[in-house]
Design a protein around this motif. Structure first.
Motif, PDB file in Angstrom:
ATOM      1  N   THR A  93     -11.049  -4.752  19.727  1.00 59.06           N
ATOM      2  CA  THR A  93     -11.273  -4.156  18.408  1.00 59.06           C
ATOM      3  C   THR A  93     -11.575  -2.669  18.519  1.00 59.06           C
ATOM      4  O   THR A  93     -10.994  -1.850  17.793  1.00 59.06           O
ATOM      5  CB  THR A  93     -12.419  -4.887  17.687  1.00 59.06           C
ATOM      6  N   SER A  94     -12.466  -2.271  19.413  1.00 55.60           N
ATOM      7  CA  SER A  94     -12.833  -0.853  19.492  1.00 55.60           C
ATOM      8  C   SER A  94     -11.682  -0.006  20.035  1.00 55.60           C
ATOM      9  O   SER A  94     -11.514   1.148  19.617  1.00 55.60           O
ATOM     10  CB  SER A  94     -14.096  -0.664  20.331  1.00 55.60           C
ATOM     11  N   LEU A  95     -10.868  -0.556  20.948  1.00 60.17           N
ATOM     12  CA  LEU A  95      -9.704   0.194  21.412  1.00 60.17           C
ATOM     13  C   LEU A  95      -8.664   0.319  20.304  1.00 60.17           C
ATOM     14  O   LEU A  95      -7.981   1.347  20.187  1.00 60.17           O
ATOM     15  CB  LEU A  95      -9.091  -0.477  22.645  1.00 60.17           C
ATOM     16  N   THR A  96      -8.537  -0.703  19.488  1.00 62.27           N
ATOM     17  CA  THR A  96      -7.649  -0.618  18.317  1.00 62.27           C
ATOM     18  C   THR A  96      -8.117   0.497  17.392  1.00 62.27           C
ATOM     19  O   THR A  96      -7.311   1.279  16.865  1.00 62.27           O
ATOM     20  CB  THR A  96      -7.625  -1.958  17.576  1.00 62.27           C
ATOM     21  N   GLN A  97      -9.415   0.586  17.183  1.00 64.22           N
ATOM     22  CA  GLN A  97      -9.959   1.650  16.337  1.00 64.22           C
ATOM     23  C   GLN A  97      -9.667   3.029  16.914  1.00 64.22           C
ATOM     24  O   GLN A  97      -9.352   3.965  16.165  1.00 64.22           O
ATOM     25  CB  GLN A  97     -11.470   1.469  16.176  1.00 64.22           C
ATOM     26  N   ALA A  98      -9.785   3.155  18.228  1.00 67.72           N
ATOM     27  CA  ALA A  98      -9.538   4.454  18.867  1.00 67.72           C
ATOM     28  C   ALA A  98      -8.110   4.912  18.620  1.00 67.72           C
ATOM     29  O   ALA A  98      -7.856   6.083  18.297  1.00 67.72           O
ATOM     30  CB  ALA A  98      -9.818   4.359  20.366  1.00 67.72           C
TER      31      ALA A  98
END
Length: 720
Positions: A93-98
């Motif tokens: 999820t956080s890499l998707t956000q990045a």
């Protein structure tokens, strides 16, 4: 048995291959369609990121000369490739956000391909809280490079000289003057365009984030909570068999002879003996279990071994000369001179037992051989390292091995190695059919590696006004991570002594930082008590690190440290620390029942700061999870062993936190948008145990220096 040693501040298991059997790149650009491909030449260092001190041993040159990170298809779909894996920390999820932040596309249009050695760039592994600072930054660079390419393509198509007139928003490039727009997939015109990342690629500052820095629902969350998501142990292939491995009765025992005839007489059963490896494959779980029981083995036991009762003496006796992470003592000033000018001096020893990782999903693997190529689906933190293990074991080139990591049911540093993958692959080789192997809980407790046991000796000196004058810190066996004191003291020495571990040991969440922090923060509390000073005031008096001061003051304020009123049998404690770029402070309140000697944690407040926050909900989950995990290591968890056998290899015998053990938890997050994002998977655990131990001291007047603190209660240990 083979020993696994923790090198100072490293995550690499130093042990021989688990098996060596007697059995005698992809072209990425050809696997994707038209669109924009963002890649990097690995030798510039961008594909691996900058290692932390001591982690260089885990990194090597990439297996491929070119690492491809991102592809934008003609339909506007964005595919991101990373060697990082999902083990429950929600890094997907956080890499998707990045990526969504830098590329300005909807997060739903992004798909991450993770941990597939045939499809992703080389990656050393998912460890050390490096995914956010290293991989997050790398993927942001890739997305920013793609963004610049798309804007350039639009400028060329519309003959716009000033690219400042163009903007990318919600997956479309817009010309502000004319109002023309085009979807990001349209701009390639059916061509395959390759773009390289540059080290100076400008990135969006955290103060301007709109997708990153905000809560985003867990990617694939609905599939996970409804059970549709598949883990390694859920996978099936046509014609698949179920594997089981014959285990020795004790560590180091040698297989002298094996009779497989009874097992082989069973329908559909394949039995294998290859050196020290023996196992069976069968059509179903029940048949595999019966076939394993039918194997007739003779074992030669190893010589006598240390037990959990004698392990600390054993570690001291076998300790080597000291070293820090770079092989030299970490020291400043003159310890003896600092002790000489002290008004109070204190010497104390602290110990920590081996503890198990207890992942929700035990080790599992599904192996298939086709056309001389081996494919293994397995839960591991290091897919490329497991690929190398498999290639060595079967004496084949790494290009003939593919490792795919499905989402894995937790690891906590315990799945760096590929035992289950090797075992499944050997059985599949013999059976000439796919084989799935899932370790039992007892196998996981016995044959996985443990968090190292350790001993810490501390000598210290302090003036009456509360100023530290000397700090001499020695760790035996468990490692040097987190051993450097964050407090200001002119005369300090921090040393790590390697020792001979009687059990297989390796990485665990935060490595040795948890135990080293326990020893340091307990010792600081003891010094404060000697001086009659408030533990918070004593720490602040010896602290110059403003980030550490900020979390300590934030935790104390939320907790109500200065306003707390003691009740019968109640006490409060605090601790703080720095690790992996994160800053943490924990306050705990406990109650001690003098009749039973039982300790109950009433509440915990923890303040945490790791730079700019990418996903507040995900970060809070990581902190809360680390606190709950820390409760087990603080209060009860300990591996008991004797004569080469684990004595408590079941959850009915090994105490982990239960729902009724979890107190109210209050997490205070400090968002520093002026600082780079650091990882959060490890640091929040390191201050839990000392905070609880210090609270027990205030509640019962008992100073506990061993982890776990109260495995059987204070009365059982003779403290009440």
């Amino acid at each position: 048995m083979a020993e696994a040693r923790i090198e100072p501040d490293r995550y690499e298991l130093r042990e021989p291959p688990r098996y060596r059997f007697a059995l005698s790149r992809r072209q990425f650009l050809g696997t994707v369609g038209a669109g924009v491909v963002v890649l990097v030449v690995a030798r510039d260092g961008l594909s691996l990121g900058e290692p932390e001190p001591g982690e260089a041993g885990m990194l090597r040159a990439a297996a491929d000369p070119i690492g491809a990170w991102l592809h934008i298809g003609e339909d506007g779909a964005v595919t991101v490739f990373t060697g990082k894996v999902e083990v429950g920390q929600d890094i997907r999820t956080s890499l998707t956000q990045a990526v969504a932040e830098e590329l300005d596309v909807p997060p739903a249009s992004i798909t991450l391909i993770m941990g597939d050695t045939d499809r992703v760039p080389y990656d050393a592994g998912t460890f050390g809280s490096r995914s956010t600072p290293q991989m997050g930054t790398q993927l942001r660079r890739a997305a920013a490079a793609a963004r610049a390419t798309l804007i350039r393509l639009a400028a060329e198509r519309w003959e716009v000289d000033d690219v400042a007139q163009l903007a990318l928003a919600a997956g479309r490039v817009v010309h502000r003057v004319s109002g023309r727009s085009a979807g990001i997939g349209e701009l390639t015109g059916g061509r395959k365009l390759v773009e390289a990342i540059t080290a100076d690629q400008p990135l969006e500052p955290a103060t301007r984030w709109t997708v990153a820095g905000t809560p985003l629902p867990k990617v694939k969350g609905p599939a996970i909570v409804t059970g549709r998501h598949r883990y390694t142990s859920d996978l099936r292939l046509p014609g698949m068999l179920v594997g089981k491995v014959l285990r020795p009765p004790s560590f180091g025992a040698r297989l002298a002879s094996l009779d497989t005839s009874a097992a082989e007489a069973m329908e559909g059963v394949v039995a294998v003996r290859d050196g020290e490896f023996a196992g069976v494959a069968a059509p179903d779980e029940a048949t595999a279990t019966r076939a394993l029981a039918a194997l007739r083995a003779q074992w030669e036991a190893a010589s006598s071994q240390a037990s959990h009762r004698s392990v600390f003496e054993h570690l001291r006796r076998t300790a080597s000369s000291p070293a820090n992470g770079r092989g030299r003592p970490a020291a400043r000033g003159d310890i003896e001179a600092g002790l000489a000018v002290a008004d109070e001096r204190l010497e104390a020893s602290y110990t920590a037992a081996y503890i198990a990782h207890v992942p929700l999903e035990p080790r599992a693997a599904l192996a298939q051989w086709e056309g001389g190529k081996l494919t293994v689906w397995t839960g591991t933190q290091r897919p490329f390292a497991v690929r190398a293990e498999l290639a060595r074991a079967f004496r084949i080139g790494e290009e003939r091995v593919r490792v795919i990591v499905p989402d894995t049911g937790s690891a906590y540093g315990g799945k760096h190695t590929g035992e289950a993958a090797l075992e499944a692959a050997r059985l599949a080789k013999a059976a000439q059919r796919p084989v799935r192997l899932v370790w039992t809980r007892e196998e996981e407790f016995t044959w996985a590696y443990f968090r190292p046991a350790g001993v810490v000796d501390v000598r210290s000196g302090v003036r009456r006004d509360g100023r530290l004058t000397a700090w001499d810190f020695h760790n035996y066996n468990s490692g040097s991570a987190g051993s450097r004191t964050p407090y200001e003291v002119a005369n300090a020495r921090m040393l790590f002594h390697r020792a001979d571990s009687p059990l297989r040991q390796g990485s665990y969440r935060a490595l040795a930082a948890t135990f080293n922090n326990f020893a340091r923060e307990t010792h600081m509390d003891e010094l404060a008590a000697r001086l009659g000073m408030d533990p918070l005031a004593f720490r602040l008096k010896n602290m110059r690190d403003e980030r550490l001061r900020a979390v300590l003051e934030a935790a104390a304020e939320r907790f109500g440290w200065s306003r707390w009123q003691p009740g019968p049998g109640c006490g409060i404690g605090l601790a703080c620390g720095v690790e992996k770029g994160g800053y943490v402070a924990t306050c705990a309140e406990v109650a001690v029942d003098r009749a039973s000697g039982q300790v109950r944690v009433l509440r915990i407040v923890e303040a945490f700061e790791c730079g700019a926050i990418v996903n507040p909900d995900g970060l809070r989950n990581q902190v809360e999870g680390a606190i709950i995990m820390g409760l087990g290591g603080a209060l009860w968890e300990a591996v008991e062993f004797e004569d080469g056998r684990i004595l408590n290899p079941r959850l009915s015998q090994y105490r982990v936190p239960r729902f009724t053990d979890v107190p109210p938890i209050d997490v205070v997050l400090l968002d520093r948008k002026d600082l780079p994002s650091a990882g959060a998977g490890e640091t929040p655990i390191i201050a839990v145990a000392p905070a609880i131990g210090n609270a027990i001291f205030r509640a019962a007047g008992v100073r506990l220096r061993s982890l776990p603190l109260v495995p059987y209660g204070l009365r059982a240990a003779g403290h009440l």
